[in-house]
Scaffold this active site. Structure first.
Site, PDB file in Angstrom:
ATOM      1  N   LYS A 115      34.684   0.671  20.820  1.00 57.64           N
ATOM      2  CA  LYS A 115      35.634   1.200  21.819  1.00 57.64           C
ATOM      3  C   LYS A 115      36.200   0.070  22.688  1.00 57.64           C
ATOM      4  O   LYS A 115      37.406  -0.017  22.893  1.00 57.64           O
ATOM      5  CB  LYS A 115      34.953   2.259  22.700  1.00 57.64           C
ATOM      6  CG  LYS A 115      34.464   3.480  21.916  1.00 57.64           C
ATOM      7  CD  LYS A 115      33.890   4.552  22.813  1.00 57.64           C
ATOM      8  CE  LYS A 115      32.635   4.147  23.563  1.00 57.64           C
ATOM      9  NZ  LYS A 115      31.476   3.807  22.696  1.00 57.64           N
ATOM     10  N   ARG A 154      31.665  11.838  28.455  1.00 58.18           N
ATOM     11  CA  ARG A 154      30.525  11.760  27.542  1.00 58.18           C
ATOM     12  C   ARG A 154      29.736  13.066  27.503  1.00 58.18           C
ATOM     13  O   ARG A 154      28.749  13.158  26.778  1.00 58.18           O
ATOM     14  CB  ARG A 154      29.582  10.640  27.998  1.00 58.18           C
ATOM     15  CG  ARG A 154      29.708   9.336  27.209  1.00 58.18           C
ATOM     16  CD  ARG A 154      28.772   8.345  27.867  1.00 58.18           C
ATOM     17  NE  ARG A 154      28.353   7.267  27.051  1.00 58.18           N
ATOM     18  CZ  ARG A 154      28.856   6.032  27.122  1.00 58.18           C
ATOM     19  NH1 ARG A 154      29.852   5.768  27.918  1.00 58.18           N
ATOM     20  NH2 ARG A 154      28.360   5.078  26.373  1.00 58.18           N
ATOM     21  N   ARG A 165      25.559  -7.754  19.374  1.00 62.17           N
ATOM     22  CA  ARG A 165      26.648  -7.952  20.350  1.00 62.17           C
ATOM     23  C   ARG A 165      26.358  -9.100  21.313  1.00 62.17           C
ATOM     24  O   ARG A 165      25.270  -9.208  21.865  1.00 62.17           O
ATOM     25  CB  ARG A 165      26.852  -6.648  21.136  1.00 62.17           C
ATOM     26  CG  ARG A 165      27.810  -6.792  22.295  1.00 62.17           C
ATOM     27  CD  ARG A 165      28.388  -5.483  22.771  1.00 62.17           C
ATOM     28  NE  ARG A 165      27.430  -4.416  22.949  1.00 62.17           N
ATOM     29  CZ  ARG A 165      27.770  -3.125  23.116  1.00 62.17           C
ATOM     30  NH1 ARG A 165      29.040  -2.770  23.115  1.00 62.17           N
ATOM     31  NH2 ARG A 165      26.832  -2.213  23.263  1.00 62.17           N
ATOM     32  N   ARG A 224      23.830  -7.933  26.316  1.00 66.98           N
ATOM     33  CA  ARG A 224      23.683  -6.822  27.277  1.00 66.98           C
ATOM     34  C   ARG A 224      22.232  -6.387  27.344  1.00 66.98           C
ATOM     35  O   ARG A 224      21.571  -6.245  26.318  1.00 66.98           O
ATOM     36  CB  ARG A 224      24.566  -5.641  26.820  1.00 66.98           C
ATOM     37  CG  ARG A 224      25.855  -5.535  27.601  1.00 66.98           C
ATOM     38  CD  ARG A 224      26.772  -4.506  27.021  1.00 66.98           C
ATOM     39  NE  ARG A 224      26.241  -3.145  27.056  1.00 66.98           N
ATOM     40  CZ  ARG A 224      26.983  -2.073  26.822  1.00 66.98           C
ATOM     41  NH1 ARG A 224      28.265  -2.204  26.556  1.00 66.98           N
ATOM     42  NH2 ARG A 224      26.457  -0.867  26.863  1.00 66.98           N
ATOM     43  N   ARG A 246      20.242   5.656  23.564  1.00 66.61           N
ATOM     44  CA  ARG A 246      21.685   5.848  23.689  1.00 66.61           C
ATOM     45  C   ARG A 246      22.231   6.653  22.518  1.00 66.61           C
ATOM     46  O   ARG A 246      23.124   7.485  22.683  1.00 66.61           O
ATOM     47  CB  ARG A 246      22.383   4.488  23.802  1.00 66.61           C
ATOM     48  CG  ARG A 246      22.147   3.850  25.177  1.00 66.61           C
ATOM     49  CD  ARG A 246      22.216   2.348  25.142  1.00 66.61           C
ATOM     50  NE  ARG A 246      23.542   1.849  24.906  1.00 66.61           N
ATOM     51  CZ  ARG A 246      23.803   0.637  24.411  1.00 66.61           C
ATOM     52  NH1 ARG A 246      22.818  -0.185  24.096  1.00 66.61           N
ATOM     53  NH2 ARG A 246      25.031   0.265  24.235  1.00 66.61           N
TER      54      ARG A 246
HETATM   55  P1  ADP Z   1      31.540  -0.100  22.288  1.00 69.09           P
HETATM   56  O1  ADP Z   1      32.484  -0.457  23.417  1.00 69.09           O
HETATM   57  O2  ADP Z   1      31.950   1.139  21.547  1.00 69.09           O
HETATM   58  O3  ADP Z   1      30.101  -0.065  22.707  1.00 69.09           O
HETATM   59  P2  ADP Z   1      32.142  -2.817  21.323  1.00 69.09           P
HETATM   60  O4  ADP Z   1      33.633  -2.883  21.267  1.00 69.09           O
HETATM   61  O5  ADP Z   1      31.457  -3.554  22.417  1.00 69.09           O
HETATM   62  O6  ADP Z   1      31.642  -1.272  21.219  1.00 69.09           O
HETATM   63  O7  ADP Z   1      31.610  -3.344  19.910  1.00 69.09           O
HETATM   64  C1  ADP Z   1      30.212  -3.428  19.637  1.00 69.09           C
HETATM   65  C2  ADP Z   1      29.940  -4.685  18.817  1.00 69.09           C
HETATM   66  O8  ADP Z   1      30.522  -4.542  17.518  1.00 69.09           O
HETATM   67  C3  ADP Z   1      30.532  -5.974  19.401  1.00 69.09           C
HETATM   68  O9  ADP Z   1      29.637  -7.039  19.130  1.00 69.09           O
HETATM   69  C4  ADP Z   1      31.848  -6.167  18.634  1.00 69.09           C
HETATM   70  O10 ADP Z   1      32.195  -7.542  18.533  1.00 69.09           O
HETATM   71  C5  ADP Z   1      31.506  -5.572  17.265  1.00 69.09           C
HETATM   72  N1  ADP Z   1      32.641  -4.875  16.640  1.00 69.09           N
HETATM   73  C6  ADP Z   1      33.556  -4.081  17.249  1.00 69.09           C
HETATM   74  N2  ADP Z   1      34.431  -3.579  16.358  1.00 69.09           N
HETATM   75  C7  ADP Z   1      34.039  -4.066  15.139  1.00 69.09           C
HETATM   76  C8  ADP Z   1      34.527  -3.913  13.798  1.00 69.09           C
HETATM   77  N3  ADP Z   1      35.577  -3.136  13.541  1.00 69.09           N
HETATM   78  N4  ADP Z   1      33.872  -4.543  12.810  1.00 69.09           N
HETATM   79  C9  ADP Z   1      32.783  -5.331  13.063  1.00 69.09           C
HETATM   80  N5  ADP Z   1      32.268  -5.511  14.294  1.00 69.09           N
HETATM   81  C10 ADP Z   1      32.887  -4.892  15.321  1.00 69.09           C
HETATM   82  P1  AMP Z   2      28.919   1.795  27.715  1.00 74.49           P
HETATM   83  O1  AMP Z   2      29.327   0.499  28.338  1.00 74.49           O
HETATM   84  O2  AMP Z   2      30.069   2.734  27.528  1.00 74.49           O
HETATM   85  O3  AMP Z   2      28.101   1.611  26.453  1.00 74.49           O
HETATM   86  O4  AMP Z   2      27.956   2.525  28.782  1.00 74.49           O
HETATM   87  C1  AMP Z   2      26.744   1.911  29.206  1.00 74.49           C
HETATM   88  C2  AMP Z   2      25.891   2.909  29.957  1.00 74.49           C
HETATM   89  O5  AMP Z   2      26.575   3.361  31.141  1.00 74.49           O
HETATM   90  C3  AMP Z   2      25.522   4.199  29.213  1.00 74.49           C
HETATM   91  O6  AMP Z   2      24.389   4.017  28.355  1.00 74.49           O
HETATM   92  C4  AMP Z   2      25.220   5.137  30.395  1.00 74.49           C
HETATM   93  O7  AMP Z   2      23.955   4.846  30.971  1.00 74.49           O
HETATM   94  C5  AMP Z   2      26.295   4.728  31.410  1.00 74.49           C
HETATM   95  N1  AMP Z   2      27.556   5.498  31.231  1.00 74.49           N
HETATM   96  C6  AMP Z   2      28.763   4.984  30.877  1.00 74.49           C
HETATM   97  N2  AMP Z   2      29.691   5.956  30.836  1.00 74.49           N
HETATM   98  C7  AMP Z   2      29.065   7.101  31.157  1.00 74.49           C
HETATM   99  C8  AMP Z   2      29.472   8.461  31.270  1.00 74.49           C
HETATM  100  N3  AMP Z   2      30.734   8.828  31.009  1.00 74.49           N
HETATM  101  N4  AMP Z   2      28.550   9.374  31.633  1.00 74.49           N
HETATM  102  C9  AMP Z   2      27.279   9.019  31.896  1.00 74.49           C
HETATM  103  N5  AMP Z   2      26.816   7.771  31.788  1.00 74.49           N
HETATM  104  C10 AMP Z   2      27.691   6.808  31.420  1.00 74.49           C
END
Ligand code: ADP
Ligand code: AMP
Length: 217
Positions: free
Chosen positions: A13, A88, A127, A160, A171
């Site tokens: 995302k 969410r 990541r 992270r 999660r």
């Molecule tokens: P989210 O915001 O949904 O938690 P991220 O955008 O942070 O996900 O992506 C999670 C991990 O996967 C990061 O390390 C990112 O570089 C990697 N990633 C994201 N999109 C892709 C993809 N299409 N293919 C391979 N790796 C990806």
């Molecule tokens: P994310 O960066 O989207 O992976 O979110 C990291 C963490 O933030 C999640 O595991 C939750 O603990 C909290 N969080 C983020 N967005 C929400 C939401 N919409 N509702 C509840 N908790 C959230």
């Protein structure tokens, strides 16, 4: 463009949000980023939500909804926005519907990144994020040229604190139990745009922009 990016944790995302906000010139609202920034600053909100993030549990709806409702009334959200990681839960989705209705606004589309569980686990476990510019890398899929250093700004990369095995499992459980029902909710409203998130990041973005062009512009 009033968009939601839906998908399991680690589905890409944030990666897509960077591309979408550049192309469509809308602010990127990530509730996870907002919470992490408060935790770093040790604000009252940061102290309130820290335990939830540490354990991979969802922050209570009242807290999360209040943050987003306030953010959406800011001037840069007038013409559009991209919500990443919100809603969410069904309660959050319903609160968003009511809030937007009050503002006389309606969602354009909900992009659902479809990614298998084994893939998101690997993406979260690998990541790495730049402490300077926020660029995201991945040890398995998108390594930096020099280990631990950002290609773009040369600052150190970090992992992270919630990308650990135990927290990832929590999660994914929270996603399956509380967030996945939103797919049906937005599908019934005719807003859902399913996208194959297993493709490369550029291919995913092509699919997203193609779908938005076809259906909504
Ligand atoms: P989210 O915001 O949904 O938690 P991220 O955008 O942070 O996900 O992506 C999670 C991990 O996967 C990061 O390390 C990112 O570089 C990697 N990633 C994201 N999109 C892709 C993809 N299409 N293919 C391979 N790796 C990806
Ligand atoms: P994310 O960066 O989207 O992976 O979110 C990291 C963490 O933030 C999640 O595991 C939750 O603990 C909290 N969080 C983020 N967005 C929400 C939401 N919409 N509702 C509840 N908790 C959230």
């Amino acid at each position: 463009m009033k968009l939601i990016l839906l998908g399991p944790p680690g589905s890409g995302k944030g990666t897509q949000a960077v591309r979408i906000t550049q192309k469509y010139r809308v602010p990127h609202i990530s509730t996870g980023d907002i919470f992490r920034s408060h935790i770093r600053r040790e604000s009252a909100l940061g102290l309130e939500v820290k335990n939830y993030l540490d354990q991979g549990l969802l922050v209570p709806d009242e807290v999360t909804v209040r943050i987003v409702e306030n953010r959406l009334t800011e001037p840069d959200c007038q013409d559009g926005f991209l919500l990443d990681g919100f809603p969410r839960t069904l309660m959050q989705a319903k609160a968003l519907d009511e809030g937007l209705q009050k503002l006389g606004k309606a969602l354009t589309a909900v992009i659902n990144l479809e990614v298998r569980n084994d893939t998101v686990i690997k993406r979260m476990a690998g990541r790495q994020i730049c402490s300077g510019c926020g660029e995201t890398y991945n040890l398995y899929f998108n390594k930096p040229q020099t280990e631990g250093i950002c290609d773009k700004c040369n600052r150190a990369l970090y992992t992270r604190s919630d990308d650990t095995e135990e927290t990832i499992a929590n999660r994914l459980r929270a996603y399956a139990g509380q967030t996945a029902p939103l797919i049906g909710y937005y599908s019934r409203k005719g807003l859902l745009v399913p996208v194959n998130g297993e493709q490369s990041a550029d291919e995913v973005f092509n699919s997203v922009s193609g779908a938005l062009k076809l259906g909504f512009l």
